[in-house]
Design a protein around this motif. Structure first.
Motif, PDB file in Angstrom:
ATOM      1  N   GLY A 596      69.953  94.363  93.597  1.00  0.00           N
ATOM      2  CA  GLY A 596      70.858  94.141  94.785  1.00  0.00           C
ATOM      3  C   GLY A 596      71.778  95.232  95.138  1.00  0.00           C
ATOM      4  N   THR A 617      67.174  94.733  97.406  1.00  0.00           N
ATOM      5  CA  THR A 617      67.395  94.171  98.509  1.00  0.00           C
ATOM      6  C   THR A 617      68.996  94.692  98.740  1.00  0.00           C
ATOM      7  N   LEU A 619      72.614  94.077 100.316  1.00  0.00           N
ATOM      8  CA  LEU A 619      73.438  92.833 100.393  1.00  0.00           C
ATOM      9  C   LEU A 619      74.390  93.022 101.374  1.00  0.00           C
ATOM     10  N   ASP A 620      74.215  91.943 102.592  1.00  0.00           N
ATOM     11  CA  ASP A 620      75.328  91.797 103.175  1.00  0.00           C
ATOM     12  C   ASP A 620      76.332  90.667 102.867  1.00  0.00           C
ATOM     13  N   ALA A 623      74.645  87.231 101.759  1.00  0.00           N
ATOM     14  CA  ALA A 623      73.845  87.753 100.405  1.00  0.00           C
ATOM     15  C   ALA A 623      75.056  87.651  99.327  1.00  0.00           C
ATOM     16  N   GLY A 626      75.894  84.108  98.211  1.00  0.00           N
ATOM     17  CA  GLY A 626      74.968  83.384  98.084  1.00  0.00           C
ATOM     18  C   GLY A 626      74.494  83.460  96.606  1.00  0.00           C
ATOM     19  N   LEU A 628      73.365  84.915  93.534  1.00  0.00           N
ATOM     20  CA  LEU A 628      73.217  86.114  93.092  1.00  0.00           C
ATOM     21  C   LEU A 628      72.433  86.255  91.676  1.00  0.00           C
ATOM     22  N   ARG A 630      69.434  85.667  91.580  1.00  0.00           N
ATOM     23  CA  ARG A 630      68.260  86.189  91.547  1.00  0.00           C
ATOM     24  C   ARG A 630      68.053  87.573  91.261  1.00  0.00           C
TER      25      ARG A 630
END
Length: 800
Positions: A596, A617, A619-620, A623, A626, A628, A630
């Motif tokens: 991330g 990915t 991360l905004d 995210a 959300g 983490l 993963r």
């Protein structure tokens, strides 16, 4: 072309009465002062605002670089494009205080450019060339003829090497500028020797969070005091200086101090009468037309004309805002100046003709403004290509209707004009020849009197029996640029030597008229067109190194044009040769890494991680709040804690991510970037301050590996001495100075004659996870396609 809102904003920023008052205030003085610095934003805006708007001096900002090696707090511009942005910022800052700009450096291709950082003048001159910088300053002194020169910084240890070099050169150039034997090529260009009357050093320290001057500043021989407020705006002069600094937004400028600065201590170092205490910086200088009238052996009629011109100017200033009275008084002043110009003896003119010429131009500009002759000018479109056309519209003011007015477009080479309308609104058709040269990206100067850019208009009017002329800028700068812009996606390939992949899809997006695209390929590579774009194919075994594939449009080298648009400076663009760069390197990726990336807008690390072939990915805010778990690794880009509130709010969640088995990698941050040593990192990490002491500026400095068997240096890539070769600009900055015992320093490095620094890369096993912090400039090295940076970054993002 400016939108309606943009035109409104321009007029709101500079109302006509304030513009007229500025035109009048510059008539008070016949003195020119120059402030020297190394980067846009080095100028001392508050003091310059007082000199220009309070005392009426002509103010020149002499800047050696375009700031292209710095950082950008606004957006993605780097290097050349950042140089364009920062050039526009300095010109806008100068406009606010009605100053001129003299550029000594001309972008990243010029030897005198901003290469980042150095710790002393000698290191800077190794890159710039001391003789080159001195010659350019001598030329500037002879061209602009300043009476006063003041560098912003001292040449002392603990100060930025660029600053030190510029201050040293500014002093060296003073003696050479007056030497009739120095640089005789200048005289062939019409320049003449010039002696700067006074050279001051700042009697303030350049210390702070970045620098820590080891030598105290010299004693003040005078303290400049800003008295009162500017009549037109009612603002304190120091506050207007802050208005000017606001335009250096890419450098995070735009502060609101509780008290506007009013005092600036100076040390008179060089003067024909020697260093001494003074009552005013104007002591012993020809500070007005009336003072000039006291010139030895000046004929009585000439002395009287000078005094009468000064009196008429004073009457015009007192008449503000009565435009008719101003025009009448300044017309009289211009007549007296004509008498001086035609009757003054040669000895007087040899010393002061430049003052008279400048004053006459300033008087004309003020007359045209008071008479409301000119309103605005713009080209539509503002950028054309060779063979292209545009329409130039010049809107005249209400004062032009009763007078004979002529408008002459001044255009770049290869562009011609023809008049289409002689009505109150003058309209010209502009045509660029098919072989018209492209206009440059970096202009050599900017003038408060107008006539800037590659195109402007000269306006003349018959007023009071005289022909009065002035130069006016276009609302948007005019340029001749390539007809096409080619964007390659991706524009760089990273090819691991062990990769079985031999083909890569490339998109070639062309902006502009339809034209054929082709590629010049080196041996071992081909480019084949497909329905959706192109396929780059490796036809031979990949060899370690960097190659370039050159795209062409219609058989000519292609350019990529990058638009630059910000509200505070308007629109500009940067162009560079388009190229597909391919770096083949020995690279292995960590298994199972799911990354991330949290960007702060100041680097492209997320993009490079993706191009490495990793699962990445962005991360905004959603995210970050959300799940983490993963991710195996989260990378925080440079400055991000200072630019993203959502990241700062997620600090505790990032700490838990580490405790639960994640790997957090933080790239360098300044102490001012929301970095709380006790709260931001997982355990205490203090960033060194002042930053000059906690950086390694030599990109070739030796790197000592303190823990060769550390997991981050052993795999998946074994980091060896070759990985530290070919680095650009510097090793790192904002090094950690102290840290919790749980962290382990992995590297040591230092600049010449300094003690080793160990805070460039530290890592700690914490809970089930790991936190790694690095101050190496990996983001820049990846942009420069340095192989070792990719190999190290691949190691750093491995799962904990």
């Amino acid at each position: 072309m400016l939108t309606a809102r943009e035109r409104i904003e321009r007029q709101m920023v500079e109302p006509s009465l304030i513009r007229l008052h500025r035109k009048l205030s510059q008539l008070k003085s016949t003195v020119t002062m120059m402030n020297t610095g190394a980067h846009p934003d080095d100028e001392r805006n508050e003091m310059l605002a007082w000199f220009r708007l309070g005392l009426g001096m002509r103010v020149i900002i002499a800047c050696s670089t375009r700031g292209e090696g710095g950082q950008n707090a606004l957006g993605p511009e780097r290097l050349g494009s950042l140089g364009v942005l920062r050039s526009r910022e300095l010109e806008a800052a100068a406009r606010t205080i009605d100053a001129d700009v003299s550029w000594l450096g001309h972008g990243p291709a010029d030897p005198v450019h901003d290469f980042g950082f150095s710790k002393d003048g000698d290191a800077t001159f190794t890159r710039w060339g001391e003789a080159r910088v001195v010659e350019r300053l001598v030329r500037a002194y002879r061209m602009e003829r300043p009476d006063i020169v003041i560098p912003t910084f001292l040449d002392v240890p603990g100060q930025h090497g660029h600053h030190r070099a510029m201050t040293r050169a500014a002093e060296t150039a003073i003696g050479l500028a007056a030497d009739p034997e120095a640089y005789p090529e200048h005289f062939a260009e019409g320049l003449k020797p010039w002696r700067v009357a006074k050279y001051y050093l700042p009697a303030w320290s350049g210390g702070g969070d970045t620098y820590d001057d080891e030598v105290p500043p010299p004693d003040a021989t005078i303290t400049v005091l800003a008295v009162g407020r500017e009549p037109a705006t009612g603002a304190e002069y120091g506050r207007i200086g802050e208005w000017s600094r606001y335009y250096h937004a890419s450098q995070g400028m735009g502060h609101w101090p509780k008290q506007a600065q009013k005092a600036w201590p100076l040390h008179l170092k060089l003067c024909s009468a020697g260093s001494r205490m003074e009552q005013s910086v104007l002591d012993d200088l020809p500070a007005s037309l009336t003072v000039l009238a006291d010139f030895s052996s000046l004929p009585a009629n000439v002395a009287a004309a000078l005094r009468s011109a000064d009196s008429a100017i004073a009457a015009a200033i007192s008449a503000f805002p009565d435009r008719d009275a101003i025009v009448e008084a300044l017309t009289e002043a211009a007549g007296w100046l004509d008498i001086v110009g035609s009757s003054a003896p040669g000895a007087f003119m040899a010393l002061h003709s430049h003052r008279l010429a400048r004053k006459q131009a300033q008087v004309d500009a003020a007359i045209l403004d008071a008479a409301a002759i000119f309103e605005s000018a713009h080209a539509d479109p503002s950028v054309i290509s060779p063979g292209g056309a545009a329409t130039l519209t010049v809107e005249l003011g209400e004062g032009a209707s009763a007078r004979k007015v002529e408008v002459l477009p001044v255009l770049p080479e290869g562009v011609s004009s023809s008049i289409q309308s002689l009505a109150h609104e003058r309209i010209f058709a502009l045509t660029a020849a098919s072989d018209a040269p492209l206009t440059g990206l970096y202009l050599p100067a900017w003038s408060a009197l107008g006539g800037n850019g590659h195109a402007h208009v000269k306006v003349s009017a018959e007023i009071g029996g005289r022909t009065v002329s002035g130069n006016y800028d276009l609302a948007e700068p005019f340029a001749v640029a390539p007809a096409h812009s080619l964007t390659l996606l991706p524009d760089a390939l990273l090819v691991p030597l062990a990769s079985p992949q031999t083909e890569w899809a490339i998109k070639a997006d062309i902006a502009g008229p339809s034209a054929p695209v082709s590629f010049k390929t080196p041996a071992g590579w081909t480019m084949n067109k497909t329905d959706g774009g192109w396929i780059a194919s490796a036809t031979g075994g990949a060899k370690t190194g960097l190659i370039e594939i050159e795209p062409q449009i219609d058989g000519r080298p292609a350019f990529q044009i990058t638009p630059i648009a910000y509200r505070h400076v308007g629109r500009a663009s940067f162009r560079s040769p388009a190229a597909l760069k391919i770096l083949s390197l020995d690279l292995k990726l960590p298994e199972g890494a799911r990354v991330g990336y949290v960007g702060g807008g100041a680097d492209r690390v997320g993009l490079w991680l993706t191009r490495l072939g990793l699962d990445v990915t962005e991360l905004d805010a959603a995210a970050l709040s959300g799940d983490l778990s993963r991710f195996t690794t989260i990378v925080v880009g440079i400055f991000a804690f200072g630019t993203r509130r959502d990241l700062a709010a997620a600090t505790e969640r990032l700490h838990r991510f580490v405790e639960n088995g994640g790997h957090l990698v933080t790239l360098y941050h300044r102490p001012s970037d929301g970095w709380d040593p006790m709260q931001t990192p997982v355990r205490r990490i203090e960033i060194g301050s002042p930053s000059l002491r906690w950086r390694v500026t030599d990109p070739r400095s030796e790197v000592t590996v303190l823990t060769p068997d550390h997991i981050l240096l052993k795999g998946p890539n074994v980091i060896d001495p070759e990985d530290w070769q070919g680095w650009d600009k510097e090793r790192g900055l904002y090094f950690a100075s102290r840290w919790d015992d749980v962290y382990e320093p992995l590297l040591a490095m230092h600049d010449p004659d300094e003690q080793p620094l160990k805070g460039a890369l530290i890592s700690a096993a914490i809970g089930k996870g790991r936190h790694t912090h690095t101050s190496l400039v990996l983001h820049h090295q990846m942009d420069r396609l340095v192989p070792g940076a990719f190999r190290l970054m691949a190691n750093l993002v491995r799962p904990a």
